[in-house]
Scaffold this active site. Structure first.
Site, PDB file in Angstrom:
ATOM      1  CB  CYS A 157     -23.741  41.676  19.506  1.00 41.05           C
ATOM      2  SG  CYS A 157     -22.934  41.878  21.380  1.00 41.05           S
TER       3      CYS A 157
ATOM      4  CG  HIS B 272     -20.602  38.808  17.881  1.00 40.98           C
ATOM      5  ND1 HIS B 272     -19.833  40.228  18.113  1.00 40.98           N
ATOM      6  CD2 HIS B 272     -20.840  38.738  19.456  1.00 40.98           C
ATOM      7  CE1 HIS B 272     -20.050  39.959  19.362  1.00 40.98           C
ATOM      8  NE2 HIS B 272     -20.447  39.904  20.028  1.00 40.98           N
TER       9      HIS B 272
ATOM     10  CG  ASN C  66     -18.402  41.464  22.732  1.00 39.41           C
ATOM     11  OD1 ASN C  66     -18.324  42.373  21.551  1.00 39.41           O
ATOM     12  ND2 ASN C  66     -19.579  41.024  22.881  1.00 39.41           N
TER      13      ASN C  66
HETATM   14  N1  COA Z   1     -11.059  35.173  36.164  1.00 36.30           N
HETATM   15  C1  COA Z   1     -11.623  34.075  36.857  1.00 36.30           C
HETATM   16  N2  COA Z   1     -11.718  33.396  37.736  1.00 36.30           N
HETATM   17  C2  COA Z   1     -13.595  33.492  36.498  1.00 36.30           C
HETATM   18  C3  COA Z   1     -14.298  34.835  35.918  1.00 36.30           C
HETATM   19  C4  COA Z   1     -12.525  35.295  36.213  1.00 36.30           C
HETATM   20  N3  COA Z   1     -12.404  37.034  35.079  1.00 36.30           N
HETATM   21  N4  COA Z   1     -15.107  35.103  36.033  1.00 36.30           N
HETATM   22  C5  COA Z   1     -14.784  33.606  36.659  1.00 36.30           C
HETATM   23  N5  COA Z   1     -14.737  32.881  37.474  1.00 36.30           N
HETATM   24  C6  COA Z   1     -14.157  31.986  38.274  1.00 36.30           C
HETATM   25  C7  COA Z   1     -16.221  31.461  38.414  1.00 36.30           C
HETATM   26  O1  COA Z   1     -16.477  32.220  39.407  1.00 36.30           O
HETATM   27  C8  COA Z   1     -16.129  29.715  38.522  1.00 36.30           C
HETATM   28  O2  COA Z   1     -15.385  29.195  39.586  1.00 36.30           O
HETATM   29  P1  COA Z   1     -16.498  28.455  40.408  1.00 36.30           P
HETATM   30  O3  COA Z   1     -16.266  27.249  39.598  1.00 36.30           O
HETATM   31  O4  COA Z   1     -15.185  28.047  41.824  1.00 36.30           O
HETATM   32  O5  COA Z   1     -17.848  28.796  41.129  1.00 36.30           O
HETATM   33  C9  COA Z   1     -15.303  29.565  36.851  1.00 36.30           C
HETATM   34  O6  COA Z   1     -14.559  30.467  36.812  1.00 36.30           O
HETATM   35  C10 COA Z   1     -16.072  29.076  35.790  1.00 36.30           C
HETATM   36  O7  COA Z   1     -17.218  29.983  35.712  1.00 36.30           O
HETATM   37  P2  COA Z   1     -17.548  30.247  34.292  1.00 36.30           P
HETATM   38  O8  COA Z   1     -19.008  30.850  34.687  1.00 36.30           O
HETATM   39  O9  COA Z   1     -18.295  28.473  34.142  1.00 36.30           O
HETATM   40  O10 COA Z   1     -16.870  30.070  33.818  1.00 36.30           O
HETATM   41  P3  COA Z   1     -16.894  29.534  31.764  1.00 36.30           P
HETATM   42  O11 COA Z   1     -16.194  28.686  31.357  1.00 36.30           O
HETATM   43  O12 COA Z   1     -18.765  30.057  32.052  1.00 36.30           O
HETATM   44  O13 COA Z   1     -16.634  31.175  30.861  1.00 36.30           O
HETATM   45  C11 COA Z   1     -17.426  33.503  29.825  1.00 36.30           C
HETATM   46  C12 COA Z   1     -17.048  32.827  31.676  1.00 36.30           C
HETATM   47  C13 COA Z   1     -18.076  34.632  30.936  1.00 36.30           C
HETATM   48  C14 COA Z   1     -16.689  33.829  29.632  1.00 36.30           C
HETATM   49  C15 COA Z   1     -18.358  32.458  29.492  1.00 36.30           C
HETATM   50  O14 COA Z   1     -19.766  32.122  29.794  1.00 36.30           O
HETATM   51  C16 COA Z   1     -18.928  33.494  27.730  1.00 36.30           C
HETATM   52  O15 COA Z   1     -17.980  33.733  27.723  1.00 36.30           O
HETATM   53  N6  COA Z   1     -20.204  33.802  28.039  1.00 36.30           N
HETATM   54  C17 COA Z   1     -21.029  34.219  26.639  1.00 36.30           C
HETATM   55  C18 COA Z   1     -20.059  35.499  26.849  1.00 36.30           C
HETATM   56  C19 COA Z   1     -21.280  36.272  25.662  1.00 36.30           C
HETATM   57  O16 COA Z   1     -20.648  35.631  24.069  1.00 36.30           O
HETATM   58  N7  COA Z   1     -21.307  37.543  25.570  1.00 36.30           N
HETATM   59  C20 COA Z   1     -21.798  38.564  24.163  1.00 36.30           C
HETATM   60  C21 COA Z   1     -22.433  37.645  23.265  1.00 36.30           C
HETATM   61  S1  COA Z   1     -22.693  38.799  22.799  1.00 36.30           S
END
Ligand code: COA
Length: 329
Positions: free
Chosen positions: A112, A253, A283
């Site tokens: 990225c 980003h 993204n």
């Molecule tokens: N739809 C519905 N529920 C989902 C889901 C989806 N697509 N993905 C995860 N969940 C659930 C999880 O299983 C979890 O359930 P649980 O509490 O029963 O275990 C709950 O939602 C929370 O998940 P969590 O992983 O804690 O969510 P989050 O708030 O951390 O969001 C991301 C997940 C991936 C969106 C977030 O961590 C993120 O954006 N990370 C960085 C991504 C990024 O920037 N990447 C590229 C960098 S260049």
């Protein structure tokens, strides 16, 4: 000699993949995706086209805007993590398609952070007088590397491309003023595509274990992205003795709206100073910043002389901020 951006362009495929479409593939829903990421839809390139298709379209938009011939280009840098093929460089394919008959070029993989890295590299060739026209492209076809059975990643990414032309200027009040870039390989384990390289070439085992898809530890990446982009942006502003009032627009980003909001909050930037288009595209990896820059310019959000900060974070971990004064009327 200063390196200035004299043209910007972008391309996204027509096909949209909405949150409701993803609901058919994995257990998720529109409300969860919007509230946790800010993303509503992404663009998906046709299966039979490679990333070079989008890179060429974005570069052609720049060439048309600047009213030059592709034969005038000295160098093409393609920032991508999703090359058409493993060997040769996507830059070579772009060179051929553009008929840029007088240049050299290479690919740059910083995920990225690729476009900001590439812009920094390109500026060196302009400032040292070696080149007059450098095309810098950020393009990724993430749909080729995403596991549409993994709800942790498939909701986040989309396809797209953006490009910028760098040229020299004697006006040292315009153009790229500074950049601060970082690389920390200990972050590799949190965001990667494990197989398909020289360490783990494709095999039945790597395919069966789904190792050719993007893997991400979302929580760790989230935290590091917020800290990384906020810290490096603070650093570049302090170094250049700038306050928030000196900055017209922050182009971060586009990975997750909550990451962008947290960075803006740490920096004390109002929302109107932060460009956002991830709701439409998700993204797009190396494409997010040039795609955002091209849209911001076309929306009239940047005028000649405005100070802009580009800030990025991605796999590696690779991150950084670049400070520039917009040079296009
Ligand atoms: N739809 C519905 N529920 C989902 C889901 C989806 N697509 N993905 C995860 N969940 C659930 C999880 O299983 C979890 O359930 P649980 O509490 O029963 O275990 C709950 O939602 C929370 O998940 P969590 O992983 O804690 O969510 P989050 O708030 O951390 O969001 C991301 C997940 C991936 C969106 C977030 O961590 C993120 O954006 N990370 C960085 C991504 C990024 O920037 N990447 C590229 C960098 S260049």
């Amino acid at each position: 000699m200063r390196a200035i951006i004299t043209g910007v362009g972008h391309f996204v495929p027509d096909r949209k993949l909405t949150n409701n479409d993803l609901k058919q593939l994995v257990e998720t829903n529109d409300e969860w995706i919007i509230s946790r990421t800010g993303i509503k839809e992404r663009r998906i390139l046709e299966k039979d086209k490679g990333v070079s298709y989008m890179a060429v379209k974005a570069a052609e938009m720049v060439i048309e805007q600047r009213n030059i011939s592709a034969a005038e280009l000295d160098l093409i840098i393609v920032a991508t993590s999703t090359p058409d093929i493993m060997l040769s460089a996507t830059a070579a394919i772009v060179q051929k398609e553009l008929k840029a008959t007088n240049c050299w070029g290479f690919d740059l993989n910083a995920a990225c952070a690729g476009f900001v890295y590439a812009l920094s590299v390109a500026s060196q060739f302009i400032e040292n007088g070696k080149h007059k026209k450098v095309m810098v492209i950020g393009a990724d076809k993430m749909s080729a590397m995403i596991d549409y059975e993994d709800r942790n990643t498939c909701i986040l990414f989309g396809d797209g491309a953006g490009a910028a032309l760098l040229e020299p200027s004697n006006d040292d009040n315009l153009g790229i003023e500074d950049f601060i870039l970082h690389l920390d390989g200990s972050g590799n384990k949190y965001l990667n595509i494990a197989a398909g390289g020289s360490l783990l070439p494709a095999s039945h085992k790597t395919v069966d274990k789904r190792m050719h898809y993007v893997y991400q530890d979302g929580k760790t990446v989230f935290k590091r992205a917020v800290i990384g982009m906020a810290d490096v942006t603070t650093k570049i502003m302090k170094k250049n003795k700038l306050t928030n009032n000196d900055i017209k627009l922050l182009i971060p980003h586009q990975a997750n709206l909550r990451i962008i909001d947290a960075v803006a909050k740490k920096l004390g930037f109002n929302q109107d100073k932060v460009f956002i288009n991830l709701d439409k595209y998700g993204n797009t990896t190396a494409a997010t910043i040039p795609l955002a820059m091209s849209e911001a310019y076309r929306k009239g959000m940047m005028n000649k002389g405005d100070r802009i900060i580009l800030s990025t974070f991605g796999a590696g971990f690779a991150w950084g901020s670049l400070l520039l004064k917009w040079a296009i009327d």
